[in-house]
Design an enzyme around this catalytic site. Structure first.
Site, PDB file in Angstrom:
ATOM      1  N   LEU A  18      28.391  91.384  18.812  1.00 39.26           N
ATOM      2  CA  LEU A  18      27.062  90.650  18.450  1.00 39.26           C
ATOM      3  C   LEU A  18      27.060  89.141  19.294  1.00 39.26           C
ATOM      4  O   LEU A  18      26.037  88.770  19.997  1.00 39.26           O
ATOM      5  CB  LEU A  18      26.690  90.171  17.202  1.00 39.26           C
ATOM      6  CG  LEU A  18      26.769  91.794  16.444  1.00 39.26           C
ATOM      7  CD1 LEU A  18      26.058  91.488  14.903  1.00 39.26           C
ATOM      8  CD2 LEU A  18      25.636  92.719  16.942  1.00 39.26           C
ATOM      9  N   ILE A  38      38.094  82.651  17.917  1.00 41.25           N
ATOM     10  CA  ILE A  38      39.512  82.849  18.156  1.00 41.25           C
ATOM     11  C   ILE A  38      40.125  83.385  19.019  1.00 41.25           C
ATOM     12  O   ILE A  38      41.363  83.208  19.403  1.00 41.25           O
ATOM     13  CB  ILE A  38      39.980  83.167  16.436  1.00 41.25           C
ATOM     14  CG1 ILE A  38      41.393  82.670  15.986  1.00 41.25           C
ATOM     15  CG2 ILE A  38      39.930  84.657  16.401  1.00 41.25           C
ATOM     16  CD1 ILE A  38      41.824  82.791  14.734  1.00 41.25           C
ATOM     17  N   LEU A  56      38.553  78.824  13.108  1.00 41.50           N
ATOM     18  CA  LEU A  56      37.422  78.199  12.002  1.00 41.50           C
ATOM     19  C   LEU A  56      37.833  77.675  10.770  1.00 41.50           C
ATOM     20  O   LEU A  56      37.521  76.724  10.468  1.00 41.50           O
ATOM     21  CB  LEU A  56      36.627  79.445  11.109  1.00 41.50           C
ATOM     22  CG  LEU A  56      35.716  80.311  12.074  1.00 41.50           C
ATOM     23  CD1 LEU A  56      35.210  81.582  11.692  1.00 41.50           C
ATOM     24  CD2 LEU A  56      34.378  79.507  12.233  1.00 41.50           C
ATOM     25  N   VAL A  78      35.971  87.361   9.398  1.00 47.68           N
ATOM     26  CA  VAL A  78      36.222  88.761   9.484  1.00 47.68           C
ATOM     27  C   VAL A  78      34.980  89.440   9.105  1.00 47.68           C
ATOM     28  O   VAL A  78      34.018  88.982   8.438  1.00 47.68           O
ATOM     29  CB  VAL A  78      37.266  88.787   8.009  1.00 47.68           C
ATOM     30  CG1 VAL A  78      37.405  90.306   8.070  1.00 47.68           C
ATOM     31  CG2 VAL A  78      38.543  88.220   8.240  1.00 47.68           C
ATOM     32  N   SER A  79      34.945  90.534  10.113  1.00 46.77           N
ATOM     33  CA  SER A  79      33.389  91.146   9.995  1.00 46.77           C
ATOM     34  C   SER A  79      33.620  92.717   9.492  1.00 46.77           C
ATOM     35  O   SER A  79      32.558  93.386   9.538  1.00 46.77           O
ATOM     36  CB  SER A  79      32.995  91.352  11.386  1.00 46.77           C
ATOM     37  OG  SER A  79      33.707  91.998  12.182  1.00 46.77           O
ATOM     38  N   SER A 114      25.567  89.956   5.361  1.00 43.64           N
ATOM     39  CA  SER A 114      25.486  91.456   5.693  1.00 43.64           C
ATOM     40  C   SER A 114      25.065  92.351   4.634  1.00 43.64           C
ATOM     41  O   SER A 114      25.021  92.042   3.545  1.00 43.64           O
ATOM     42  CB  SER A 114      27.141  91.942   5.628  1.00 43.64           C
ATOM     43  OG  SER A 114      27.425  93.330   5.805  1.00 43.64           O
ATOM     44  N   TYR A 139      35.014  91.749   1.905  1.00 45.95           N
ATOM     45  CA  TYR A 139      34.270  91.069   2.772  1.00 45.95           C
ATOM     46  C   TYR A 139      32.799  90.970   2.281  1.00 45.95           C
ATOM     47  O   TYR A 139      32.241  89.960   2.521  1.00 45.95           O
ATOM     48  CB  TYR A 139      34.224  92.141   3.836  1.00 45.95           C
ATOM     49  CG  TYR A 139      33.243  92.348   4.857  1.00 45.95           C
ATOM     50  CD1 TYR A 139      33.149  91.133   5.961  1.00 45.95           C
ATOM     51  CD2 TYR A 139      32.143  93.118   5.192  1.00 45.95           C
ATOM     52  CE1 TYR A 139      31.900  91.004   6.838  1.00 45.95           C
ATOM     53  CE2 TYR A 139      31.151  92.935   6.107  1.00 45.95           C
ATOM     54  CZ  TYR A 139      30.743  92.007   7.059  1.00 45.95           C
ATOM     55  OH  TYR A 139      29.990  91.898   7.836  1.00 45.95           O
ATOM     56  N   LYS A 143      30.554  87.287   1.826  1.00 42.96           N
ATOM     57  CA  LYS A 143      29.154  87.208   2.563  1.00 42.96           C
ATOM     58  C   LYS A 143      28.158  86.682   1.185  1.00 42.96           C
ATOM     59  O   LYS A 143      27.284  85.785   1.595  1.00 42.96           O
ATOM     60  CB  LYS A 143      28.476  88.416   2.986  1.00 42.96           C
ATOM     61  CG  LYS A 143      29.196  88.805   4.376  1.00 42.96           C
ATOM     62  CD  LYS A 143      29.329  87.786   5.633  1.00 42.96           C
ATOM     63  CE  LYS A 143      30.072  88.243   6.589  1.00 42.96           C
ATOM     64  NZ  LYS A 143      29.836  87.162   7.789  1.00 42.96           N
ATOM     65  N   ARG A 177      23.304 107.474   8.100  1.00 41.43           N
ATOM     66  CA  ARG A 177      23.055 106.242   7.396  1.00 41.43           C
ATOM     67  C   ARG A 177      22.384 105.183   8.134  1.00 41.43           C
ATOM     68  O   ARG A 177      21.393 104.436   7.688  1.00 41.43           O
ATOM     69  CB  ARG A 177      24.188 105.702   6.672  1.00 41.43           C
ATOM     70  CG  ARG A 177      23.992 104.229   6.223  1.00 41.43           C
ATOM     71  CD  ARG A 177      25.601 103.889   5.665  1.00 41.43           C
ATOM     72  NE  ARG A 177      25.541 102.482   5.374  1.00 41.43           N
ATOM     73  CZ  ARG A 177      25.818 101.503   6.268  1.00 41.43           C
ATOM     74  NH1 ARG A 177      26.222 101.644   7.440  1.00 41.43           N
ATOM     75  NH2 ARG A 177      25.734 100.133   5.738  1.00 41.43           N
TER      76      ARG A 177
HETATM   77  C1  15L Z   1      29.009  95.076   8.453  1.00 45.99           C
HETATM   78  O1  15L Z   1      28.605  94.071   8.091  1.00 45.99           O
HETATM   79  C2  15L Z   1      29.889  95.123   9.653  1.00 45.99           C
HETATM   80  O2  15L Z   1      30.191  94.010  10.528  1.00 45.99           O
HETATM   81  C3  15L Z   1      29.878  96.421  10.861  1.00 45.99           C
HETATM   82  O3  15L Z   1      30.955  96.571  11.295  1.00 45.99           O
HETATM   83  C4  15L Z   1      29.361  97.508  10.075  1.00 45.99           C
HETATM   84  O4  15L Z   1      30.220  97.943   9.410  1.00 45.99           O
HETATM   85  C5  15L Z   1      27.938  97.354   9.503  1.00 45.99           C
HETATM   86  O5  15L Z   1      27.998  96.272   8.442  1.00 45.99           O
HETATM   87  C6  15L Z   1      27.515  98.528   8.665  1.00 45.99           C
HETATM   88  O6  15L Z   1      27.327  98.543   7.521  1.00 45.99           O
HETATM   89  O7  15L Z   1      27.108  99.607   9.267  1.00 45.99           O
END
Ligand code: 15L
Length: 278
Positions: A18, A38, A56, A78-79, A114, A139, A143, A177
């Site tokens: 992104l 990073i 960070l 971490v995403s 998220s 994760y 958030k 989904r």
């Molecule tokens: C997120 O928050 C993630 O960063 C991404 O990789 C996807 O898993 C997305 O959610 C999702 O829920 O589709």
């Protein structure tokens, strides 16, 4: 030429999927940006931008990078779902560094939150932006904490935030989904642009999904105050994706999908949030 921000924008997570989308789209609008990640940035750095590789967790460097910036678009950290010990440094300590930098610079934070902050809500629900957090893992929990950190900085220090609860931001939707949760890259870019440019946002929450007709999960956010309306839609993919489900009852029951079933140990189904003794 469209309007550009009065001050440069710090963009964290610039090398991620992104981040790279934003560097391109905002760079094309002529925005002055300080990019950081990073890991190295492998695309061309646009005119008016600089890239600095940094962690960070290094608070002094974050303060330095934010100097003179009017907004911080914070995508870094971490995403995906990871063990607690991996999430805590970048997503909690790192976020604190971002908010401290924003406080010092009187900058606005655009926080990449998220859908996983509310991932254990059932897909049949329709959630307003002030719904209860119901994270689906470490994760998502980070958030939710991040959004609360922003709320504290708004009340205590007047630091503005736009918390974007991103659904699934990918080039194209790839499963059933995402017919609800998909956020197109162009809708995402316009959203971030408005989040930076809107004159006043306070502490705002936005559901980050495109105009998908299956997007009945989320409603009543601050998009009108930002002047953002999504225009893309996952609907044209419905024919090919409607049957693309996992067969996992936990994954298919909840908004957070596959993240909900990671390390899931319940034997009986959980109660529905808000109904009965949860
Ligand atoms: C997120 O928050 C993630 O960063 C991404 O990789 C996807 O898993 C997305 O959610 C999702 O829920 O589709």
């Amino acid at each position: 030429m469209t309007e550009t921000p009065a001050k440069p924008v710090l963009l964290t997570g610039a090398s991620g999927a992104l981040g790279r989308v934003l560097v391109k789209s905002l760079g094309a609008l002529g925005w002055r940006m300080v990019l950081t990640d990073i890991v190295p940035f492998r695309d061309a750095v646009p005119d008016g931008a600089t890239f600095v590789q940094a962690d960070l967790v290094d608070g002094v460097t974050m303060l330095r990078l934010a100097e003179g910036c009017g907004a911080i678009v914070h995508l870094g950290g971490v995403s995906v779902e990871r063990p607690f010990e991996e999430v805590i440094g970048p997503n909690i300590r790192g976020l604190y560094h971002i908010y401290e930098a924003a406080r010092r610079e009187k900058a606005r934070v655009i926080f990449a939150s998220s859908n996983h902050s509310v991932g254990f809500h059932e897909r049949g629900e329709s959630l307003p932006a002030d719904t209860a957090f119901l994270p689906d893992g470490y994760y998502g929990l980070s958030k939710a904490y991040g959004e609360l950190m922003g709320r504290m900085y708004w009340f205590k220090h007047g630091v503005e935030s736009v918390n974007v609860r991103i659904g699934s931001a990918t080039a194209e939707p790839v499963n059933a989904r995402m017919l609800a949760s998909w956020l197109s890259y162009p809708d995402f870019s316009r959203l971030i642009e408005r989040a930076v440019m809107a004159p006043k946002v306070g502490h705002a929450v936005i559901w980050g999904a495109s105009a998908n007709s299956r997007m009945t999960w989320w409603r009543d956010d601050a998009r009108a105050a930002l002047g953002w309306t999504p225009v893309d839609s996952a609907d044209p993919f419905a024919g090919q994706l409607a049957g693309k489900v996992s067969g996992d009852p936990v994954e298919e029951r909840y908004m957070g999908g596959a993240y909900c079933s990671i390390e899931y140990t319940r034997n009986e189904p959980a109660p529905v949030w808000g109904e009965g003794d949860v």
